[in-house]
Enzyme design. Structure first.
Site, PDB file in Angstrom:
ATOM      1  N   HIS A  61      22.960   4.494 -16.725  1.00 20.06           N
ATOM      2  CA  HIS A  61      22.058   4.914 -15.653  1.00 20.06           C
ATOM      3  C   HIS A  61      21.428   6.259 -15.941  1.00 20.06           C
ATOM      4  O   HIS A  61      20.575   6.729 -15.198  1.00 20.06           O
ATOM      5  CB  HIS A  61      22.800   4.952 -14.320  1.00 20.06           C
ATOM      6  N   GLY A 115      23.901  -7.194 -22.602  1.00 24.59           N
ATOM      7  CA  GLY A 115      22.917  -8.275 -22.696  1.00 24.59           C
ATOM      8  C   GLY A 115      21.512  -7.816 -22.969  1.00 24.59           C
ATOM      9  O   GLY A 115      20.911  -8.175 -23.969  1.00 24.59           O
ATOM     10  N   CYS A 130      28.784  -4.897 -12.303  1.00 21.67           N
ATOM     11  CA  CYS A 130      28.487  -3.471 -12.368  1.00 21.67           C
ATOM     12  C   CYS A 130      28.935  -2.755 -11.107  1.00 21.67           C
ATOM     13  O   CYS A 130      28.118  -2.300 -10.330  1.00 21.67           O
ATOM     14  CB  CYS A 130      27.015  -3.205 -12.643  1.00 21.67           C
ATOM     15  N   ARG A 166      10.423   0.989  -4.102  1.00 21.98           N
ATOM     16  CA  ARG A 166      10.805  -0.187  -4.881  1.00 21.98           C
ATOM     17  C   ARG A 166      10.936  -1.419  -3.996  1.00 21.98           C
ATOM     18  O   ARG A 166      11.571  -1.386  -2.962  1.00 21.98           O
ATOM     19  CB  ARG A 166      12.155   0.053  -5.580  1.00 21.98           C
ATOM     20  N   GLU A 196      29.042  -7.389  -3.638  1.00 20.91           N
ATOM     21  CA  GLU A 196      28.155  -7.037  -2.526  1.00 20.91           C
ATOM     22  C   GLU A 196      27.937  -8.183  -1.550  1.00 20.91           C
ATOM     23  O   GLU A 196      27.391  -7.976  -0.476  1.00 20.91           O
ATOM     24  CB  GLU A 196      26.836  -6.479  -3.044  1.00 20.91           C
ATOM     25  N   TRP A 213      21.051 -12.828  -4.280  1.00 19.73           N
ATOM     26  CA  TRP A 213      19.766 -12.158  -4.445  1.00 19.73           C
ATOM     27  C   TRP A 213      18.580 -13.057  -4.125  1.00 19.73           C
ATOM     28  O   TRP A 213      17.443 -12.782  -4.502  1.00 19.73           O
ATOM     29  CB  TRP A 213      19.665 -11.555  -5.856  1.00 19.73           C
ATOM     30  N   GLU A 251       0.822  -1.211   0.000  1.00 20.16           N
ATOM     31  CA  GLU A 251       0.000   0.000   0.000  1.00 20.16           C
ATOM     32  C   GLU A 251       0.862   1.270   0.000  1.00 20.16           C
ATOM     33  O   GLU A 251       0.524   2.259  -0.666  1.00 20.16           O
ATOM     34  CB  GLU A 251      -0.911   0.027   1.237  1.00 20.16           C
TER      35      GLU A 251
HETATM   36  N1  GLN Z   1      23.015  -9.326 -18.727  1.00 20.36           N
HETATM   37  C1  GLN Z   1      22.350  -8.459 -17.790  1.00 20.36           C
HETATM   38  C2  GLN Z   1      21.703  -7.319 -18.539  1.00 20.36           C
HETATM   39  O1  GLN Z   1      22.239  -6.853 -19.481  1.00 20.36           O
HETATM   40  C3  GLN Z   1      23.286  -7.914 -16.761  1.00 20.36           C
HETATM   41  C4  GLN Z   1      22.601  -7.008 -15.773  1.00 20.36           C
HETATM   42  C5  GLN Z   1      23.408  -6.625 -14.555  1.00 20.36           C
HETATM   43  O2  GLN Z   1      24.582  -6.841 -14.501  1.00 20.36           O
HETATM   44  N2  GLN Z   1      22.801  -6.029 -13.580  1.00 20.36           N
HETATM   45  O3  GLN Z   1      20.661  -6.849 -18.183  1.00 20.36           O
HETATM   46 ZN    ZN Z   2      25.641  -4.558 -14.775  1.00 19.47          ZN
END
Ligand code: GLN
Ligand code: ZN
Length: 769
Positions: free
Chosen positions: A704, A442, A653, A525, A615, A571, A18
């Site tokens: 980004h 990708g 990343c 999120r 991470e 994750w 909500e």
């Molecule tokens: N192969 C994934 C993409 O291009 C990699 C994403 C990521 O590293 N967060 O979306």
């Molecule tokens: Zn990435």
């Protein structure tokens, strides 16, 4: 002696998210601030009522937040960076959301003349969770004063509803340790900050707060002498006046900080006994008898049901001797709200789980048994025991074939047949790529149409054939377009994937998925992590068909695209009945099978993404090497079963490699693509000083941002990269996948990127002559 139950914090997002919808509607201008506040107050009231009804004795307040509790703390003490032009008495909602999300000229300037963009505060992960907080910014000349009444208002709001709460407050030392300080030594600000904290505590006392939960999770980290001194100074200043302080630590053990903590003059101490069970003995031995012990015995970070009879026997004698508080190991913020919504989970698996609501019930049953005798919780204990035994023995969890395969793994499974130099020659011969080869990471844009088609398919509005047909059209168009603009190594675009972890989890055995198991990631999120409950195997190939379809459209190489085992592990909610590394090795074997199937189908290049490897680093440095060793080994399990002339890529990343560069080297991927566009190639320093021998694709296009980089910017970046790497090592690619971008941004940006690579090739040729 009495045992009571505390929760430390309840998921604020709401049973059906909500808060998310209320926030997004407010941000979109579709509802008023008053409506947002009504929705928020409704959630708070509901959460107090619910926790009380479930059996919590000590209810938290100020655990709720419209965005983030660290941002709330910045507002509370008036730590608002100057760029937000804040002048008010208290931090207003616009300023608060500007700090969280930034502002874009036109949208925010309704009513006032000036238009400018203001960037948000930086966001980073809250310890080793997947929750992100807004990093406080402190600068020279920083002053503090009470600038938000939220903590007081919410205490009074609860009181008006009949609940005497224990306000939650992020402690001053953790606050300073989490902050980014510019031109000022953060601990120089401590005396000033303590004055404001003393005022806050005094005001809470005046309102009737008997206790305050003061969170100092940084006490589980490696501390410098300055930081230790800061803790001692802070708590001798704060603990003697005002409400009693429940010093709350979580996400690990105090270890070498234990004596420091036992010397602090606080009235209560909360320990995480899930991550660090041995602390209990130490606490009983060292803690003064008048200090109220709060025991984090139920896992606040994971979704497994506890074994209540076991816990009961562990605590029985202690509870006979002293008052205790029972609590989750940390706030329940990190688990989904209520298992009752999961009507389509396999009931056998559901029986093993416990979300926030169930965790409070578990705590209440345990406390009841400790207070009144075991029989008082007879039903709850039997159900808990039955579930625990069922989970230990279920054939759904234990797959002897997986165990046998792992046991049979030998050293050859983690070594490519030849060293990089030999592989490189074989790959060059097979692929014949130009200098500065171009590729992408990708994914291509997940347009509203792509998402609509997926939603329609999930709802049953279109059938599998129609959905498949739609994805084929998209994939074919993406491949053709990449060919047209002159990219060298193509991708299929990942249109069929909802999420880079979920897509694989759904096809592997050993994973379950919730319908509504949302956990806040940042602001509005949420993520819905897969649940890894059993031994992992791969019933059939997961990505080969899409790869083959894409490769059939072109003569150029199309990369096979996989998510790596460490990222899938980090994750997900993972098993607690075996070490993380054991689960990771199983995932690694399954991905290895996929790598080999792609190779057999003809893929010359296979990328294994490890976006979450860094991470996953443990909070304590002493635990890093062990983690990195098994994480690297798992990657090598996936990547080592292929021929020399099959090129393995990986992608990460981050922009921080100094700490882990040796592990990156040990992964021995033929090519690694990384995030660099925003850091001016500075992070390549780590690669240079390590003399990293394999190939590297330093991102030259910051995905980004909607901004389209010019060719010259990218050639500048590539020239800079050439100062750290040898030109033959360098690939040309964006920072990360393009799924969040629009085609209108991606088309010109990648066209310019290809032009940049061509320019570099020509310059290289001149240089060479
Ligand atoms: N192969 C994934 C993409 O291009 C990699 C994403 C990521 O590293 N967060 O979306
Ligand atoms: Zn990435």
């Amino acid at each position: 002696m009495t045992v009571s139950v505390a929760t430390l914090g309840f998921p604020r997002i709401g049973l059906r998210r909500e808060l998310k919808f209320a926030l997004e509607s407010y941000w979109a201008g579709k509802s008023s601030l008053a409506e947002l506040q009504t929705a928020a107050a409704g959630l708070r009231a509901l959460h107090w009522t619910r926790q009380k009804a479930l059996g919590a004795d000590i209810l938290p307040s100020n655990d709720f937040s419209l965005y983030d509790h660290v941002l709330d703390t910045s507002a509370l003490i008036g730590a608002v960076p100057t760029r937000y032009d804040w002048t008010g008495e208290t931090v207003d909602t616009d300023t608060y959301f500007a700090m969280a999300r930034g502002t874009q000229g036109a949208a925010s300037s309704a009513g006032c003349g000036h238009m400018h963009d203001t960037t948000a505060q930086e966001m980073t992960k809250w310890f080793d969770t997947n929750y992100h907080f807004l990093v406080p910014e402190l600068s020279a000349g920083q002053t503090f004063r009470i600038a938000s009444t939220k903590i007081f208002d919410e205490f009074e709001e609860a009181k008006a509803l009949g609940y005497m709460t224990r306000p939650v407050l992020l402690g001053p030392v953790s606050y300073l340790m989490l902050a980014k300080a510019k031109a000022v030594e953060p601990f120089a600000l401590l005396p000033q900050l303590l004055e404001v904290y003393a005022e806050i505590l005094a005001r809470l006392a005046k309102l009737g707060a008997e206790w305050v939960q003061i969170d100092e999770p940084c006490l589980v980290l490696d501390l410098s002498e300055t930081q230790r001194t800061a803790f001692a100074r802070a708590y001798s200043a704060l603990a003697t006046r005002g409400p009693k302080l429940m010093l709350t630590t979580y996400f690990g053990g105090l270890d070498d900080n234990f004596d420091l903590v036992t010397d602090l003059p606080v009235h209560g101490l909360h320990l995480d006994l899930v991550r660090a069970p041995d602390q209990l003995e130490l606490a009983l031995e060292k803690l003064q008898p008048h200090v109220l012990l709060s025991l984090g015995v139920i896992d606040g970070r994971n979704i497994w049901r506890a074994n209540l009879p076991d816990l009961y026997w562990r605590l029985k004698e202690i509870a006979a001797k002293r008052d205790l508080v029972l609590a989750p190991s940390c706030s329940l913020l990190h688990v989904p709200v209520d298992l009752a919504l999961e009507t389509s989970l396999d009931p056998e698996i559901a029986q093993w789980l416990s979300f926030a609501v169930q965790k409070i019930e578990e705590l209440a049953a345990l406390a009841r048994a400790l207070n009144e005798g075991e029989d008082a919780s007879f039903a709850a204990f039997s159900a808990s025991r039955i579930a625990a035994v069922a989970r230990q023995t279920s054939p759904k969890i234990h797959d002897p074939a997986v165990a046998a395969r792992l046991a049979a793994l030998d050293d050859t499974a983690i070594h490519r047949p030849s060293p990089f130099a030999t592989r490189r020659a074989a790959q060059q011969e097979r692929l014949a790529l130009p200098a500065y080869p171009t590729t992408t990471i990708g994914s291509f844009p997940q347009t509203p149409e792509v998402r609509k088609a997926r939603a329609a398919f999930i709802k049953g509005e279109i059938d599998a054939a129609a959905y498949d047909q739609y994805l084929r059209v998209e994939t074919r168009a993406a491949v053709k377009w990449q060919e047209e603009i002159g990219l060298d190594v193509l991708v299929h675009g990942e249109f069929e994937r909802n999420d880079m972890v979920q897509y694989f989890g759904e096809q592997l055995s050993g994973f379950a998925f919730t319908r509504a198991g949302w956990v806040q990631s940042y602001g509005s999120r949420c993520v819905r992590p897969p649940i890894l409950y059993g031994d992992v195997s791969r019933p059939k190939a997961m990505t080969v068909d899409w790869w083959r379809f894409a490769q059939d459209q072109t003569e150029l190489p199309v990369k096979g695209m996989l998510t790596g085992p460490v990222t899938i592990l980090n994750w997900s909610f993972v098993r607690d009945d075996q070490p993380r590394e054991a689960s990771c090795r199983q995932i690694a074997l399954a991905i290895r099978d996929e790598v080999q199937d792609l190779e057999a189908a003809g893929a010359a290049i296979i990328q294994i993404d490890e976006a979450a490897l860094r991470e996953g680093l443990p909070l304590r440095r002493s635990a890093w090497q062990y983690y990195l060793d098994w994480a690297v080994e798992c990657f090598r399990i996936t990547a080592s079963g292929v021929r020399d002339d099959t090129q393995i890529h990986t992608h990460m990343c981050y922009s921080e490699f100094n700490d882990i560069i040796r592990a990156i080297g040990a992964m021995d991927a033929d090519v690694i693509s990384i995030e660099t566009a925003r850091s001016q190639m500075e992070l390549l320093d780590a690669f240079a000083s390590y003399a990293y021998p394999n190939e590297v694709g330093p991102g030259v296009y910051d995905i980004h941002s909607p901004r389209i980089p010019a060719t010259s910017e990218m050639t500048d970046l590539l020239t800079l990269a050439g100062k750290h790497l040898l030109p033959p090592q360098i690939w040309v690619n964006p920072d990360c996948g393009l799924k969040t971008r629009k085609w209108d941004e991606v088309r010109p940006a990648l066209t310019a990127m290809v032009a940049a690579a061509r320019t570099m090739r020509i310059r290289g040729a001149y240089d060479g002559q």
